[in-house]
Design a protein around this motif. Sequence first.
Motif, short mmCIF file in Angstrom:
data_model
loop_
_atom_site.label_atom_id
_atom_site.label_comp_id
_atom_site.label_asym_id
_atom_site.label_seq_id
_atom_site.Cartn_x
_atom_site.Cartn_y
_atom_site.Cartn_z
N GLN A 199 0.81 -1.22 0.00
CA GLN A 199 0.00 0.00 0.00
C GLN A 199 0.84 1.26 0.00
O GLN A 199 0.54 2.22 -0.71
CB GLN A 199 -0.98 0.00 1.19
CG GLN A 199 -1.95 1.18 1.13
CD GLN A 199 -2.89 1.21 2.31
OE1 GLN A 199 -2.54 0.74 3.40
NE2 GLN A 199 -4.09 1.75 2.10
N ARG A 200 1.92 1.28 0.79
CA ARG A 200 2.73 2.50 0.88
C ARG A 200 3.45 2.81 -0.42
O ARG A 200 3.93 3.91 -0.64
CB ARG A 200 3.74 2.40 2.02
CG ARG A 200 4.70 1.26 1.90
CD ARG A 200 5.54 1.15 3.17
NE ARG A 200 6.44 0.01 3.15
CZ ARG A 200 7.63 0.01 2.56
NH1 ARG A 200 8.07 1.13 1.96
NH2 ARG A 200 8.40 -1.06 2.57
N GLN A 201 3.51 1.81 -1.32
CA GLN A 201 4.12 2.02 -2.62
C GLN A 201 3.08 2.03 -3.75
O GLN A 201 3.44 2.23 -4.90
CB GLN A 201 5.16 0.91 -2.92
CG GLN A 201 6.31 0.89 -1.94
CD GLN A 201 7.27 -0.27 -2.22
OE1 GLN A 201 6.87 -1.28 -2.80
NE2 GLN A 201 8.53 -0.09 -1.81
N ALA A 202 1.80 1.82 -3.40
CA ALA A 202 0.76 1.64 -4.43
C ALA A 202 0.05 2.95 -4.72
O ALA A 202 -1.02 3.23 -4.18
CB ALA A 202 -0.23 0.58 -3.99
N GLN A 203 0.69 3.80 -5.52
CA GLN A 203 0.05 5.02 -5.97
C GLN A 203 -0.08 5.08 -7.49
O GLN A 203 -0.93 5.78 -8.02
CB GLN A 203 0.86 6.24 -5.49
CG GLN A 203 0.81 6.45 -3.99
CD GLN A 203 1.46 7.76 -3.60
OE1 GLN A 203 1.96 8.51 -4.44
NE2 GLN A 203 1.46 8.05 -2.29
N LYS A 204 0.76 4.35 -8.17
CA LYS A 204 0.77 4.38 -9.64
C LYS A 204 0.68 2.96 -10.16
O LYS A 204 1.40 2.07 -9.68
CB LYS A 204 2.03 5.07 -10.15
CG LYS A 204 2.05 5.30 -11.64
CD LYS A 204 3.37 5.92 -12.09
CE LYS A 204 3.57 7.31 -11.48
NZ LYS A 204 4.81 7.94 -12.03
N VAL A 205 -0.23 2.73 -11.16
CA VAL A 205 -0.41 1.40 -11.72
C VAL A 205 -0.20 1.48 -13.24
O VAL A 205 -0.55 2.47 -13.87
CB VAL A 205 -1.82 0.85 -11.39
CG1 VAL A 205 -2.91 1.68 -12.03
CG2 VAL A 205 -1.95 -0.60 -11.83
N LYS A 276 -2.59 7.61 -9.34
CA LYS A 276 -3.75 7.93 -8.50
C LYS A 276 -3.51 9.19 -7.66
O LYS A 276 -4.45 9.91 -7.32
CB LYS A 276 -4.07 6.74 -7.60
CG LYS A 276 -5.35 6.87 -6.77
CD LYS A 276 -5.66 5.55 -6.06
CE LYS A 276 -6.95 5.64 -5.28
NZ LYS A 276 -6.88 6.54 -4.12
N GLY A 277 -2.24 9.45 -7.31
CA GLY A 277 -1.94 10.63 -6.48
C GLY A 277 -2.12 10.37 -5.01
O GLY A 277 -1.84 11.24 -4.18
N SER A 278 -2.63 9.17 -4.68
CA SER A 278 -2.79 8.77 -3.28
C SER A 278 -2.74 7.26 -3.23
O SER A 278 -2.77 6.58 -4.26
CB SER A 278 -4.11 9.30 -2.71
OG SER A 278 -5.21 8.76 -3.43
N ASP A 279 -2.65 6.70 -2.04
CA ASP A 279 -2.54 5.25 -1.91
C ASP A 279 -3.82 4.56 -2.36
O ASP A 279 -4.94 5.06 -2.14
CB ASP A 279 -2.25 4.87 -0.45
CG ASP A 279 -0.88 5.34 0.02
OD1 ASP A 279 -0.04 5.62 -0.87
OD2 ASP A 279 -0.68 5.44 1.24
N PHE A 280 -3.66 3.40 -3.01
CA PHE A 280 -4.81 2.56 -3.34
C PHE A 280 -5.33 1.91 -2.06
O PHE A 280 -4.57 1.69 -1.10
CB PHE A 280 -4.41 1.47 -4.34
CG PHE A 280 -4.32 1.97 -5.76
CD1 PHE A 280 -5.43 1.97 -6.61
CD2 PHE A 280 -3.11 2.44 -6.26
CE1 PHE A 280 -5.33 2.42 -7.89
CE2 PHE A 280 -3.01 2.89 -7.56
CZ PHE A 280 -4.12 2.89 -8.39
#
Length: 304
Positions: A199-205, A276-280
Amino acid sequence: MSEASSGKSKRDQIRIILIAAIAIIVLGSAYKIYTDHQAKEALQAEYDATRTQLTTKLDSISGQLSDRISEIARLGGNIDSLVTLKDSITSERDQLQRTRMANKALIQRLDRKVTGYEELLIAKDDEIAELKELNTQLLDENNTLKEEQNVLNKTINEAEQKQEQLQQRINLAAKLQAENIQVFNVNSRGREREGDFRQRQAQKVKVTFNLAENEVAPAGGHKIMIQVVDPAGNVVFDVARGSGSFKIDGREQFYTSMQQIVFDNSKQELSFVYDKGSDFEVGDHKIIIWADNYEIGQASFNVR
């Protein structure tokens, strides 16, 4: 006897003879007047009886003619001349009723006409029989034509259904398909990692895939969209980051990211990167890929 007496006697005889003659003449005239009156009354009575009989016949013929007119009209025959004739019969009947004094010429003329009218009724019965037979034939022919039309319509409908089914198969076969779908997490340093996201790395997919070969699909422009669906079933979108909406079956849908491409049947590779600009959110996410207004592939990723 003297000559004077003899002369008087002769005058008396002559007077008696004259009186007798006058009496005979008067009686004869009276008798003639009586017999003439009786004959006239007999003639008038005969005329009245004949007039009543003819009036009854004319009424009967008029009624029967009305029945024929209605039947012929129902069967589609021409009734114009019959309507005119019926009006003429009514006029003749009225004339006969108005003529109170014996009119032999009128009686004879109408009597001949009544005979003609009765023959006309018989002829119209024959015409009605012919019209009924013709209508029966036309009805049979019409039923046959309807049956043939029904068969033809059924054949046309079946052909249209087959054509529609074929077109549906062609349309289905012409649809684009996504293959080799891969989903990557891109960290702040640009490194890509496939598999579960932290999660702490999940901002861009990043989503990559190929458009499968399709010889049926025509070359041309297409709108390719992806939906990133969070664990709650909501589409992740942000208009400021390129998200938008489209319609499926009249209902509005949101997409996360979109590209306009030209399909060239070269197994071209497409790549979508969404920041996303924020965590997923933590949990399972789904990627749904759309071409125009139909789905062409799915994938998923998990954020932990």
